[in-house]
Design a protein around this motif. Sequence first.
Motif: not given
Length: 427
Positions: A101-111
Amino acid sequence: MANSNQDRDEVDRLSELPEPLLLQIISLLPTKFAVRTSLLLDRRFRHLWTASSSLELDRSDFPPGRLFNDVTSRCLRLRDPSSPLLRFCLKANDLNRPFSINLLSNWLNRAYSLGLRDLSLHIHSDTIESLFPLILSFGSLHSLFLNAFDFNGSISYYSFRPLVPATFPLTQLKYLHIKAKMSNSDLKAFIMEQRNLEYLCIEHLRSHELILDLSSQSVKTLKLICRVKDHGRICLSFPKLEFLDLNICLYYFYYYGEMPVFYGEMPVLRKVQIETLSLPEERVPVLCDILKSITNVSELTLHIGEPYPKYLRGYKGKMISDGFDIFHPLVEPGKDMLTFPNLRSFKLSMCFYENALQDLICLLHHSPVIDSLHLIHVERPSDYQRTCWVPEVWHSKLPLNSEGNRNYAHFSNLQTGDKKTEVIKLL
């Protein structure tokens, strides 16, 4: 050598295109093809894909391991900050490799920091549920597609239960597509806050007891795919809705349960498409309720699908068929046919046995301005031949067209002279 020179010439001609046009072409491609195309271009365009306005990644394109995560992180990290990332699509329905979930959150925040407007997620329902609070914080999203999978990779059987607070920033959506079994209360609260929403698609499948009570003051196009069993209820209130696409499966399990309910308030509705997988006699009142909600339409496409036999319990409890032409598919027992005062174009796809043709004729009489009529005959399934009594009039009622085809007929200009009366006589 000749082929090699030819390929080089083709690449050179592509590299001669203006950079804005090249970037537009690459933005239309999935990321794996965008990268490959960039590598084929002139050296100065090798990193052009990092400026693409679209990023689409599918984990099924990658072998097991960390490669997909590394590539996705690298694609987002190497993005050209001066070029906005408008669309991010992530597909990962392989549940043997769960996401962090942390990795996905980082991807979405970056996008989102790169200017994200359109987000599409095809991942496990639990993962989407965990990410939902973060998604609600993306106030500038214009498009959202949530496709929730369950443990076996199919659409989620269990409820998708995200926490929807009283207020949240995500209120600029114009396009919303939810493919999951989201609870009615959560879905209703989420949609009511979308004051700019114009397109709404709900795919609500595998429901034991479907309850949908939806309303919106802005939606103009609604697509609803659902299965309704006993005790189901669909209530729609869309004062600005212009187009309705309803794909509905009406279950019946040979026991007496509470009849499903359909109710709609759609005063400016003009175009409707309705498709039923099949129509048992016991569910005709539900279809009539749907028709009652759309009597103001000018264009109607109705596909009833394969004829549904009435089964009776026979010798030693074996289910046998009592035939197909024993009920009226478009008229509720004991009630008159509805009037369609604005209907101009009608496309009807069904099995045209005798009672079905009687209903069609009745509908034509109650549609004073109808001008175009398309009829498509649906054949009975081949396996019914062995188990069901088939009436002799099965193929005899649909009128022949100019090519002698009994399965299709088209009549136009019905408002000219007595043409409508002549067509009714043919039927």
